[in-house]
Design a protein around this motif. Structure first.
Motif, short mmCIF file in Angstrom:
data_model
loop_
_atom_site.label_atom_id
_atom_site.label_comp_id
_atom_site.label_asym_id
_atom_site.label_seq_id
_atom_site.Cartn_x
_atom_site.Cartn_y
_atom_site.Cartn_z
N THR A 1 0.80 -1.23 0.00
CA THR A 1 0.00 0.00 0.00
C THR A 1 0.83 1.28 0.00
N GLY A 2 2.14 1.18 0.01
CA GLY A 2 2.96 2.38 0.00
C GLY A 2 4.32 2.12 0.60
N LEU A 3 5.15 3.15 0.62
CA LEU A 3 6.51 3.06 1.15
C LEU A 3 6.66 3.93 2.38
N THR A 4 7.63 3.58 3.22
CA THR A 4 7.97 4.41 4.37
C THR A 4 9.45 4.23 4.68
N LEU A 5 9.97 5.09 5.52
CA LEU A 5 11.35 5.01 5.99
C LEU A 5 11.37 4.65 7.46
N THR A 6 12.29 3.76 7.83
CA THR A 6 12.57 3.50 9.23
C THR A 6 14.00 3.96 9.51
N ARG A 7 14.48 3.75 10.71
CA ARG A 7 15.85 4.15 11.03
C ARG A 7 16.88 3.40 10.20
N GLY A 8 16.51 2.18 9.74
CA GLY A 8 17.51 1.37 9.06
C GLY A 8 17.13 0.87 7.69
N THR A 9 15.91 1.22 7.21
CA THR A 9 15.46 0.63 5.96
C THR A 9 14.55 1.56 5.17
N VAL A 10 14.44 1.24 3.88
CA VAL A 10 13.30 1.68 3.09
C VAL A 10 12.34 0.50 3.08
N MET A 11 11.11 0.73 3.46
CA MET A 11 10.16 -0.36 3.71
C MET A 11 8.92 -0.20 2.84
N ALA A 12 8.43 -1.32 2.31
CA ALA A 12 7.14 -1.37 1.64
C ALA A 12 6.11 -1.87 2.63
N CYS A 13 5.06 -1.10 2.84
CA CYS A 13 4.02 -1.46 3.81
C CYS A 13 3.03 -2.42 3.15
N ALA A 14 2.66 -3.47 3.87
CA ALA A 14 1.76 -4.48 3.33
C ALA A 14 0.54 -4.64 4.22
N VAL A 15 -0.58 -4.96 3.60
CA VAL A 15 -1.84 -5.17 4.32
C VAL A 15 -2.44 -6.49 3.85
#
Length: 229
Positions: free
Chosen positions: A108-122
């Protein structure tokens, strides 16, 4: 935090550390979603690395065949894993007993964490969560590793693990922000896999390579029996 260069940085795994034997769900490598994640990973890595990183750049975890949703990490990292050892056989047996139906998942979209580029899943049905909960129960004492952290409450696929500096973090932040609410597709996953990870630093797309130790097919069940029987 990333803007100030204070992101966390992964290093090749060592005894007792991260990247242990885990249960994962991987989108089929020939699916449109896997190809989309591979492209997003390449774009994110290019922004995070700058022009001259090459084999020393950030790990491209979301590349084709590597992108995965972690269901459960089972132990601490160890460099030697024998597929025939009793623990591995117990894990696989628990996976088979826990297997429910195929899991439908949407990114459903992307986000940033302290250590990664993350793809959010539902999850688009209850099967992924049901398998995760049943797996904990079927593992019994082998579920020890994640117990102190409690139940996982989000699903995601990491595209890039940061391992070094980010020369121009603003460009990466803007790129992710522009895609934070973009639906990138959905997929049906019909197999859970037990994997270990190898550091694969060579070439232009370094990453932690998943090696499959065994798998369990996710089939619809009724009262503990396969509906196809």
């Amino acid at each position: 935090m990333i803007a100030q260069g204070n992101h966390t940085r992964d290093t090749p795994p060592e005894e007792g550390g991260r990247w242990p034997v885990s249960v994962v769900l991987r989108p089929p490598a020939d699916s449109p979603l896997s190809r989309t994640l591979d492209q997003l990973t390449a774009e994110a890595a290019a922004l995070a690395n700058g022009p001259d990183a090459g084999a020393d750049g950030h790990w491209q975890t979301g590349q084709l065949g590597s992108a995965h949703l972690t269901v459960r990490a089972l132990e601490l990292y160890r460099p030697t894993v024998d597929p025939d050892e009793p623990a591995i056989k117990r894990y696989l047996s628990a996976m088979e007993r826990a297997a429910t139906g195929p899991a439908r998942v949407e990114v459903t979209g992307l986000t940033l964490t302290r250590g990664t580029v993350m793809a959010c899943a539902v999850p688009l049905d209850d099967q992924a969560d049901l398998f995760m909960d049943r797996l904990k129960d079927e593992l019994g004492d082998d579920a020890w590793h994640e117990l102190p952290d409690g139940r996982r409450d989000i699903w995601y696929l990491n595209l890039v693990h940061f391992t070094t500096g980010i020369p121009d973090p603003g460009r990466l932040i803007d790129w992710v922000r522009a895609r934070q609410d973009t639906a990138f597709g959905e997929v049906v996953i019909d197999r859970a896999e037990l994997v270990r990870f190898w550091h694969a630093p060579g070439g232009s797309r370094p990453y932690m390579r998943p090696e499959v130790l065994g798998s369990a097919y996710l089939r619809n069940r009724l009262h503990g029996r396969n509906l196809a029987e």
